[in-house]
Scaffold this motif. Structure first.
Motif, PDB file in Angstrom:
ATOM      1  N   LEU A 452       0.806  -1.216   0.000  1.00 31.02           N
ATOM      2  CA  LEU A 452       0.000   0.000   0.000  1.00 31.02           C
ATOM      3  C   LEU A 452       0.836   1.262   0.000  1.00 31.02           C
ATOM      4  O   LEU A 452       0.333   2.334  -0.293  1.00 31.02           O
ATOM      5  CB  LEU A 452      -0.915   0.015   1.234  1.00 31.02           C
ATOM      6  CG  LEU A 452      -1.861  -1.179   1.361  1.00 31.02           C
ATOM      7  CD1 LEU A 452      -2.749  -0.991   2.576  1.00 31.02           C
ATOM      8  CD2 LEU A 452      -2.708  -1.334   0.130  1.00 31.02           C
ATOM      9  N   GLU A 453       2.123   1.150   0.332  1.00 33.96           N
ATOM     10  CA  GLU A 453       2.964   2.342   0.349  1.00 33.96           C
ATOM     11  C   GLU A 453       3.206   2.888  -1.056  1.00 33.96           C
ATOM     12  O   GLU A 453       3.739   3.982  -1.211  1.00 33.96           O
ATOM     13  CB  GLU A 453       4.311   2.036   1.015  1.00 33.96           C
ATOM     14  CG  GLU A 453       4.230   1.842   2.520  1.00 33.96           C
ATOM     15  CD  GLU A 453       3.670   0.495   2.903  1.00 33.96           C
ATOM     16  OE1 GLU A 453       3.535  -0.370   2.016  1.00 33.96           O
ATOM     17  OE2 GLU A 453       3.362   0.285   4.085  1.00 33.96           O
ATOM     18  N   TYR A 461      -1.631   5.551  -0.681  1.00 34.46           N
ATOM     19  CA  TYR A 461      -2.801   5.487   0.205  1.00 34.46           C
ATOM     20  C   TYR A 461      -2.353   5.500   1.660  1.00 34.46           C
ATOM     21  O   TYR A 461      -1.514   4.687   2.057  1.00 34.46           O
ATOM     22  CB  TYR A 461      -3.593   4.220  -0.083  1.00 34.46           C
ATOM     23  CG  TYR A 461      -4.892   4.129   0.665  1.00 34.46           C
ATOM     24  CD1 TYR A 461      -6.033   4.750   0.185  1.00 34.46           C
ATOM     25  CD2 TYR A 461      -4.987   3.446   1.864  1.00 34.46           C
ATOM     26  CE1 TYR A 461      -7.224   4.679   0.861  1.00 34.46           C
ATOM     27  CE2 TYR A 461      -6.169   3.363   2.562  1.00 34.46           C
ATOM     28  CZ  TYR A 461      -7.287   3.980   2.050  1.00 34.46           C
ATOM     29  OH  TYR A 461      -8.485   3.926   2.743  1.00 34.46           O
ATOM     30  N   ILE A 463      -1.934   4.646   5.381  1.00 34.33           N
ATOM     31  CA  ILE A 463      -2.211   3.407   6.102  1.00 34.33           C
ATOM     32  C   ILE A 463      -2.877   3.665   7.454  1.00 34.33           C
ATOM     33  O   ILE A 463      -3.234   2.720   8.149  1.00 34.33           O
ATOM     34  CB  ILE A 463      -0.910   2.605   6.307  1.00 34.33           C
ATOM     35  CG1 ILE A 463       0.105   3.444   7.096  1.00 34.33           C
ATOM     36  CG2 ILE A 463      -0.334   2.167   4.981  1.00 34.33           C
ATOM     37  CD1 ILE A 463       1.385   2.700   7.415  1.00 34.33           C
ATOM     38  N   CYS A 464      -3.047   4.935   7.824  1.00 33.16           N
ATOM     39  CA  CYS A 464      -3.629   5.250   9.132  1.00 33.16           C
ATOM     40  C   CYS A 464      -5.114   5.581   9.032  1.00 33.16           C
ATOM     41  O   CYS A 464      -5.712   6.002  10.017  1.00 33.16           O
ATOM     42  CB  CYS A 464      -2.894   6.424   9.768  1.00 33.16           C
ATOM     43  SG  CYS A 464      -3.012   7.953   8.806  1.00 33.16           S
ATOM     44  N   TYR A 483      -8.965  -0.870   3.572  1.00 33.59           N
ATOM     45  CA  TYR A 483      -8.456  -0.913   2.202  1.00 33.59           C
ATOM     46  C   TYR A 483      -8.431  -2.362   1.702  1.00 33.59           C
ATOM     47  O   TYR A 483      -7.909  -3.241   2.378  1.00 33.59           O
ATOM     48  CB  TYR A 483      -7.048  -0.326   2.150  1.00 33.59           C
ATOM     49  CG  TYR A 483      -6.539  -0.061   0.762  1.00 33.59           C
ATOM     50  CD1 TYR A 483      -6.682   1.186   0.177  1.00 33.59           C
ATOM     51  CD2 TYR A 483      -5.921  -1.057   0.018  1.00 33.59           C
ATOM     52  CE1 TYR A 483      -6.211   1.441  -1.099  1.00 33.59           C
ATOM     53  CE2 TYR A 483      -5.448  -0.821  -1.261  1.00 33.59           C
ATOM     54  CZ  TYR A 483      -5.597   0.435  -1.802  1.00 33.59           C
ATOM     55  OH  TYR A 483      -5.146   0.680  -3.065  1.00 33.59           O
ATOM     56  N   LYS A 485      -7.182  -5.574   0.355  1.00 35.73           N
ATOM     57  CA  LYS A 485      -5.828  -6.087   0.190  1.00 35.73           C
ATOM     58  C   LYS A 485      -5.812  -7.233  -0.818  1.00 35.73           C
ATOM     59  O   LYS A 485      -6.786  -7.963  -0.970  1.00 35.73           O
ATOM     60  CB  LYS A 485      -5.275  -6.567   1.544  1.00 35.73           C
ATOM     61  CG  LYS A 485      -5.160  -5.446   2.559  1.00 35.73           C
ATOM     62  CD  LYS A 485      -4.585  -5.944   3.856  1.00 35.73           C
ATOM     63  CE  LYS A 485      -4.436  -4.813   4.866  1.00 35.73           C
ATOM     64  NZ  LYS A 485      -3.889  -5.270   6.159  1.00 35.73           N
TER      65      LYS A 485
END
Length: 536
Positions: A452-453, A461, A463-464, A483, A485
């Protein structure tokens, strides 16, 4: 039996000699010789295998199973690391990239590397706060809407964190350091800090007894009014008081820092009142009047873009089905490198889908391929889904809607709820738009690099978002969306199963070496016996 004569024969003597040797061959004799040869070979192999197995010690089986377990574990660890870093299985990539071309297949190279580099460039270019919370441009009225929901269902639609953020916003926009000079404003400065709703309402009435206070009318319209009509009446009274204060502070704004702060506060109050009046008109069905008020407000205060009034305007124009004006607003506020909100992205996708959705058919598109207009619509949907992946489930009614919070997190579940709550009807109005969304939205996640990074079209996006959404949304009766995955590839699951199986064999062999040796010999002899039966 039938006899077959070899075509080569020259002379009487040679015919008899070749008959005795190989010229005349019996089929039955051939089959018998083959069976005899097979029996001999099978006996030799079985005896050799039995002799080899009998010479092996239990330590050999322990070492064999332990080594195989270690190798499969190392393969699993490497596969998992490669998947976490590049988003694909190493074995699968090698088989697709190198083995398939050798076997005559087509090498379908994916643009993941270029997408990854674009995502990293966007990540370096964008220096935005990951979890900045924004005021919901279409937030409801507490007294006329949120409280009515509580009366009917007994549930609290707003979290304490959300209401605390609203209290901070009120103190920022509706107060200033010079409020102590005016008694009514001094009372309201304390009222905005009160946690008890009844205490705030009582303080607003107390301030109105001293003078016409615009912020006191605002508080009563937001929290005490039980209907939209009553809230509109109070906002109209607030507008009169707010315009008076605004004109007075406008004349004195250059006389010092104190007057400049007062003018900034009065400007915020006036903009807030006019915006809420436009929203009251929209809720009461006077949509054209609401559009005019919003346009006038944007012309009068063009620099106050942080209020995102254009999102209210987009929703009202969609209600009027004035798609040409919607496109004009999007052309001004849409930016592909950093879109402002899900409203911008999904409205752009809706307009693109509207051009082709009424005639779109997945079967026909798979046969003939996508046209240019259909490709543009699909790309717009992919762009919108990448920006906020939580919206489609609400638009497709795969997940239940709740009342939107007063604050939203960009690209989060809270923003998806706020968008779908007001725009679901606009998607339903366009024939085939939801069908096109349903057929194409999941393909977005196959295009986005993993993990996702990384990003594809936008900055990575955050991640928090899940943590912040759990603070904004009532998790008691709502499951927060996360999100989507990617699923684990087949080869990772296969190597995990292989590693577990070999580890279990290694453990059993270490505990019961002699028994596992007997089992291995039995399996080997059973396999050779069945091989011999098959050949026979």
């Amino acid at each position: 039996p039938e006899w077959s004569v070899h075509p080569v024969s020259a002379g009487k003597g040679s015919v008899i000699s070749r008959y005795k040797c190989f010229c005349l061959v019996s089929p039955f004799r051939c089959k018998r010789d083959l069976l005899v040869l097979t029996d001999v070979l099978s006996l030799c192999v079985s005896s050799t295998v039995s002799m080899f197995l009998n010479t092996l010690t239990p330590k050999f089986y322990v070492a064999l199973t332990g080594t195989s377990s270690l190798i499969s574990g190392l393969i699993l660890i490497f596969e998992w690391w490669y998947f976490r870093k590049y988003g694909t299985s190493f074995i699968e990539q090698v088989s697709v990239s190198h083995l398939r071309p050798l076997l005559g297949g087509v090498d379908s190279s994916s643009p993941s590397n270029s997408n990854t580099s674009n995502g990293e460039a966007d990540s370096n270019r964008q220096s935005v706060s990951e979890c900045k919370v924004w005021r919901n441009p279409l937030n409801l009225f507490r007294g006329a809407e949120y409280n009515r929901y509580t009366w009917v269902t007994g549930r609290e639609p707003l979290t304490y964190y959300d209401m605390n953020l609203s209290a901070q916003d009120h103190q920022t926009f509706f107060t200033c350091d010079s409020d102590h000079l005016r008694p009514a404003d001094a009372i309201m400065q304390k009222a905005w800090r009160e946690r008890n709703p009844q205490a705030r309402i009582s303080a607003a009435h107390e301030a109105l007894e001293l003078e016409d206070c615009a912020t006191a009318y605002i508080l009563l319209a937001e929290e005490e009014a039980t209907t939209i009509m009553e809230a509109e009446r109070l906002f109209k009274q607030a507008l009169k008081a707010g315009e008076t204060c605004y004109r007075r502070s406008q004349q004195l704004q250059h006389h010092g820092t104190q007057y400049e702060a007062q003018h900034r506060r009065d400007t915020n109050v006036l903009v807030y009142i006019k915006r809420r009046l436009a929203m009251c008109s929209r809720k009461l069905g006077r949509t054209r009047e609401a559009v005019k008020m919003m346009r006038d407000l944007m012309k009068e205060f063009p620099l106050l873009s942080m209020f995102n009034i254009h999102e209210n305007l987009l929703e009202s124009l969609l209600e009027l089905q004035n798609y040409a004006d919607v496109q004009a607003v999007l052309a001004k506020y849409d930016d592909i490198s950093l879109p402002k909100s899900a409203t911008i992205c999904y409205t752009a996708a809706l307009l693109k889908a509207r051009a082709v959705s009424d005639k779109f058919s997945p079967e026909a598109a798979s046969r003939r391929g996508l046209s240019t207009a259909e490709m543009n619509a699909v790309e717009a949907i992919h762009r919108a889904v990448e920006f906020n992946p939580h919206v489609p489930k609400y638009l497709l009614e795969m997940k239940s809607l709740i009342l939107p919070p007063e604050h939203i997190l960009k690209r989060g579940d809270s923003e998806a709820i706020a968008y779908a709550f007001f725009h679901l009807q606009h998607w339903k109005r366009v024939e085939g738009a939801l069908n096109l969304l349903h057929c194409t939205w999941e393909g977005t996640f196959r295009m986005i690099p993993y993990p996702l990074e990384k990003g594809h079209l936008f900055y990575p996006y955050p991640i928090c978002t899940e943590t912040a959404d759990r603070e904004l949304l009532p998790t008691v009766f709502h499951e927060v969306s996360v999100y989507p995955k990617k699923e684990l590839p087949f080869f990772i699951l296969f190597t995990a199963g292989l590693c577990s199986f070999t580890a279990m064999l290694a453990l059993l062999t270490h505990q019961f070496p002699e028994l596992m040796g007997v089992f291995a010999k039995a399996v080997s002899l059973y396999r050779h016996t069945h091989t011999h039966t098959f050949l026979c």
